[in-house]
Scaffold this active site. Sequence first.
Site, short mmCIF file in Angstrom:
data_model
loop_
_atom_site.label_atom_id
_atom_site.label_comp_id
_atom_site.label_asym_id
_atom_site.label_seq_id
_atom_site.Cartn_x
_atom_site.Cartn_y
_atom_site.Cartn_z
N CYS A 145 -7.08 -0.65 7.41
CA CYS A 145 -5.83 -1.20 6.63
C CYS A 145 -5.09 -2.08 7.37
O CYS A 145 -4.78 -1.91 8.54
CB CYS A 145 -5.29 -0.15 5.79
SG CYS A 145 -3.74 -0.85 5.02
N TRP B 155 -4.79 -7.37 3.91
CA TRP B 155 -4.12 -8.63 3.23
C TRP B 155 -3.75 -9.62 4.22
O TRP B 155 -3.79 -9.41 5.51
CB TRP B 155 -2.76 -8.09 2.60
CG TRP B 155 -1.84 -7.10 3.54
CD1 TRP B 155 -0.85 -7.77 4.42
CD2 TRP B 155 -1.60 -5.82 3.77
NE1 TRP B 155 -0.45 -6.94 4.90
CE2 TRP B 155 -0.61 -5.66 4.53
CE3 TRP B 155 -2.36 -4.63 3.25
CZ2 TRP B 155 -0.50 -4.46 5.08
CZ3 TRP B 155 -2.10 -3.44 3.79
CH2 TRP B 155 -0.93 -3.47 4.51
N SER C 62 0.89 -1.25 0.05
CA SER C 62 -0.10 0.01 0.10
C SER C 62 0.96 1.26 0.10
O SER C 62 1.74 1.42 0.82
CB SER C 62 -1.03 -0.02 1.37
OG SER C 62 -1.47 -0.92 1.37
N ASP D 154 -8.48 -2.01 3.19
CA ASP D 154 -7.24 -2.32 2.25
C ASP D 154 -6.67 -3.25 3.16
O ASP D 154 -5.94 -2.99 3.98
CB ASP D 154 -6.47 -0.96 2.03
CG ASP D 154 -5.21 -1.24 1.29
OD1 ASP D 154 -5.07 -2.24 0.57
OD2 ASP D 154 -4.28 -0.46 1.22
P1 FAD Z 1 6.71 -14.19 1.34
O1 FAD Z 1 8.21 -15.33 1.09
O2 FAD Z 1 5.83 -14.51 0.26
O3 FAD Z 1 6.11 -15.23 2.41
C1 FAD Z 1 5.02 -14.35 2.98
C2 FAD Z 1 3.79 -15.71 4.13
O4 FAD Z 1 3.70 -16.90 2.99
C3 FAD Z 1 4.99 -16.29 5.23
O5 FAD Z 1 4.82 -15.54 6.21
C4 FAD Z 1 4.14 -17.70 5.29
O6 FAD Z 1 3.10 -17.65 5.98
C5 FAD Z 1 3.65 -17.96 3.61
N1 FAD Z 1 4.81 -18.53 3.20
C6 FAD Z 1 5.84 -18.52 2.34
N2 FAD Z 1 6.55 -19.46 1.99
C7 FAD Z 1 6.02 -20.63 2.55
C8 FAD Z 1 6.38 -21.78 2.84
N3 FAD Z 1 7.38 -22.48 1.82
N4 FAD Z 1 5.45 -22.82 3.44
C9 FAD Z 1 4.48 -22.27 4.19
N5 FAD Z 1 4.19 -21.03 4.26
C10 FAD Z 1 4.92 -20.25 3.48
N6 FAD Z 1 2.90 -5.62 3.63
C11 FAD Z 1 3.64 -4.57 4.27
O7 FAD Z 1 4.65 -4.97 4.94
N7 FAD Z 1 3.28 -3.16 3.84
C12 FAD Z 1 2.15 -2.85 3.19
O8 FAD Z 1 1.87 -1.85 3.08
C13 FAD Z 1 1.57 -3.97 2.62
N8 FAD Z 1 0.71 -3.91 1.52
C14 FAD Z 1 -0.22 -4.80 0.77
C15 FAD Z 1 -1.26 -4.57 0.26
C16 FAD Z 1 -1.73 -5.42 -0.60
C17 FAD Z 1 -3.10 -5.28 -1.63
C18 FAD Z 1 -1.23 -6.77 -0.48
C19 FAD Z 1 -2.05 -7.93 -1.07
C20 FAD Z 1 -0.27 -7.18 0.59
C21 FAD Z 1 0.30 -6.13 1.44
N9 FAD Z 1 1.24 -6.58 1.96
C22 FAD Z 1 1.84 -5.32 2.80
C23 FAD Z 1 1.94 -7.80 2.17
C24 FAD Z 1 3.08 -8.14 1.09
O9 FAD Z 1 2.58 -7.86 -0.15
C25 FAD Z 1 3.86 -9.31 1.29
O10 FAD Z 1 2.90 -10.39 1.45
C26 FAD Z 1 4.60 -9.41 2.35
O11 FAD Z 1 5.73 -8.23 2.52
C27 FAD Z 1 5.61 -10.74 2.50
O12 FAD Z 1 6.20 -10.83 1.24
P2 FAD Z 1 7.55 -11.60 1.39
O13 FAD Z 1 7.88 -11.82 -0.16
O14 FAD Z 1 8.66 -11.09 2.26
O15 FAD Z 1 7.22 -12.92 2.11
#
Ligand code: FAD
Length: 690
Positions: A643, A690, A450, A688
Amino acid sequence: AELDTLDIIVLAAILVGTVAYFTKGKYWAVTKDPYASSFAAANGAKAGKTRNIVEKMEESGKNCIIFYGSQTGTAEDYASRLAKEGKSRFGLETMVADLEDYDFDNLDAIPNDKVVVFVLATYGEGEPTDNAVDFTEFITGEDPSFSLGNDVPLDNLNYVAFGLGNNTYEHYNSMVRNVNKALEKLGAHRIGEAGEGDDGAGTMEEDFLAWKDPMWTALAEKLGLEEREAVYEPIFGITDRENLTREAPEVYVGEPNRMHLDGTPKGPFNAHNPYIAPIKTSYELFNVKDRNCLHMDIDVSGSNLTYQTGDHVAVWPTNAGEEVDRFLDIFDLTGKRHNVISVKALEPTAKVPFPTPTTFDAIARYHMEICSPVSRQFIATLAAFAPDDESKAEMTKLGSDKDYFHSKVNTHCLNISRLLANVSKGKKWTNVPFSALIEGVTKLQPRYYSISSSSLENPKLISITAVVESQNLPGRGDPFRGVATNYLLALKEKQNGDPNPSPFGLSYEITGPRNKYDGVHVPVHVRHSNFKLPSDPSKPVIMVGPGTGVAPFRGFVRERRKMVEDGKTVGKTILFFGCRKSAEDFLYEKEWEEAKQVLGDKFELVLAFSREGSKKVYVQHRLQERAKEINELLQQKAYFYVCGDAANMAREVNTVLSQIISGERGIPEAKAEEIVKQMRAANQYQEDVW
Ligand code: FAD
C-alpha cells in the site's frame, strides 16, 4: 435481500407520485423552482427516464452519444469536452451519458449515420469504474444478446474509444482494451485509434489532446462532416434571482443535494449523498516542524454507514477561502458573490453539476475544483475572452504550445485564477461567461483515504491517516497546498479547540453551509474495496506500507490483535514500514509496541529509515534481506499486501518479490514474474496504491 439504490429511487418515486396524487399537487407550488436545474430530476427521478439509448437519441435529435465510465470525474470531464468540441467544430448533435443510465442490448439498433464514443477509465486492479460494471459485464460477456439478433450484431455501430489508465498498475488501461476487443469481435467499426491516457506518466491530458485531433479528422471523414469555425456557445443559462437572498430556505449555499437542504439527510450515503459525520478525535502524527500527518477518527454511529477493514473512506472537501476569493476576484464576481442565481441546462441532455438556486460563492467553495491543474484546451477556449490583446496572444500560445504550457503552468502547480492573474498582470477577466467556467472547471471531487481502523474492533469508527499535501515549488511565491488535506488540518485544529483555525493562513467555511457542519463534522461516504485480510486468520500475512501506505495495515494489525483478544489463533503478521527518521515521521510507534504485547511473536515490525544511516534504506531493501523467510511464508500461502506510492515503491516491491522468488527457488526471473502475476490473479498479492 438488500434494496439497491435504484429500488429505493423507484420506491421513492412511487411514494412521491402517490403523495402528489392525494395532495393534488398542493405542496408542489411551494417547493418547485421554475428555474431549478435538472440536477434534482437527474438525482431524484431516474426511474421515470428511458433507459433506451436509441429512443433517447431519437427524441432528443442526437447523432453522437458520448458514454463515460468515470470514478474520479476525469473521464466524465473528457466526455463533456468531446461533446462540446464535436458540437462547436463539426455541428454534431452530441450528448453525454453515464453508462449506468442505459441498457445496451439495443446498441445494434443505432443507425450507421450516428456514432457512439466510449470514454473509459480503468480503476484499481484493472476493474471497471462503479458506473461501468454492468456495461462491461454485458459487452465483454460470453454471448451478449442484442435486440435484432443479427449474425454480425454490431455491424452498424460506429464507435470511438479513449481509455484513462495508469501504467504503474498491472492491468494498464484494461477497460478500454477489453471493451475495444469486445466491440471489434461483435463487428462494430472503430473510428480512429483507441486512445490511451497514462496518469502514471503524468501525461493524461496531453495523451488525450494528442489522440483527439486525428480522431476528429477520421470521424469527420467517415460521417462526411464539414469543420466550421468554432464559436463559443454556452451550455448553461444563468438567471439572476433578484427576489431571493441566500437566507431563503430554497437556496443552496453548499448543501450537496435536496435532502441536505430540507433537513436531516437519510441514507443511503454514497458518492451522491455524503454523511455529515462528527469527528471524534484528531491529532498530529509527525514530530517535525514543516510536515504534517493527521490521524482522525470519524464517528459514523449516527448513520447506517458500514465498512470493512481495508475499505476506503471518501472525504468531501471545501475550498480554502483565500482561493475562493482569488477565483471570484479574477472573474470580477466578488461584489456579486452572494447573489442568488439559477443555472439551467440550455441543452436537454446536459446536467448542471450542482443544485440550484445557489450563489457564486457556494459554487466556487463547494462544487468546483478551482485549485486543480488547468487543461490546455480550456486555456485555448478562454483566449477568446481575454481582457486585452497581449493576454489573448499569451493564452493562444499557452493553449497551442505544450512545452511552453508545461513550463509556465504545470511546473508551478498554478490553478486557473493564479494563471489568469499572471497572464493579464492582474487585470480582471470580466468577459468570461459563467457557463464557460461551469464547463471548463471540473466538479470538486471527494478524496479517498484507506481506512486505518479495524471494523472488527470499531464498526462505527472510521480512522484516516493522511499526510498534509504541501510543496515548495521554485518560481512560485507561496507553497502549493492540497485541497482536502489542508481542510482536514483545519478541522483537526478546530476539533482541538481553536475556534477559527487557519493553518498556513488558509481559512475555511468550517461550520459548513448554514452551520450544519458545526460541532466539527466532515462530509464522508465509504467505498468498498477488495483489499482484504484472508478469511482464514491463521494464514500468514506480509504487509508492505511505507509512509501513509501503512494506513490500512494499522487496521489489519488492530484486527488481528482483536482476534487474539477474542481467543482466536492468527498466523504470522509481518509489517514492513519505512519513513525518513525514527524521531520524525515514524507513524504509530506506540501502537505497534502495544500490538506486540498482545500478538507476541506472531507480529513483527521491520523498519527502514531512509535518512538515518549513511545509505538510504527503503522497504524493498528490507524485503530483500528477508528473502528466505518471505519465500517460505509465500510457500505456506501467505498473503502479500502493498500500500502507498504507486509510481515507485509498489513497482519496485513487485520487482523485488520476483527476484526473491527467482533466487530462493532457483528459477529464471521470467518464471518468477509469472508466479507473481498468478498470485495477483488469485488475490494472494493485493495492492492499494495511489
Ligand atoms: P490535491 O489538491 O488534490 O493535490 C494533489 C496533487 O495533485 C498535488 O500534489 C499535485 O501533484 C496535483 N495538483 C493539484 N493541483 C494542481 C495544479 N493546479 N497544478 C498541477 N498539479 C496539481 N492519502 C493519504 O494521505 N492517506 C491515505 O490513506 C490515502 N489513501 C488513498 C487511497 C486511494 C484509493 C486513493 C485514490 C488515494 C489515497 N490517498 C491517500 C491520496 C488522497 O486521496 C489525496 O490524493 C491526497 O490526500 C491529496 O489530496 P489533496 O486534496 O490535499 O491534494
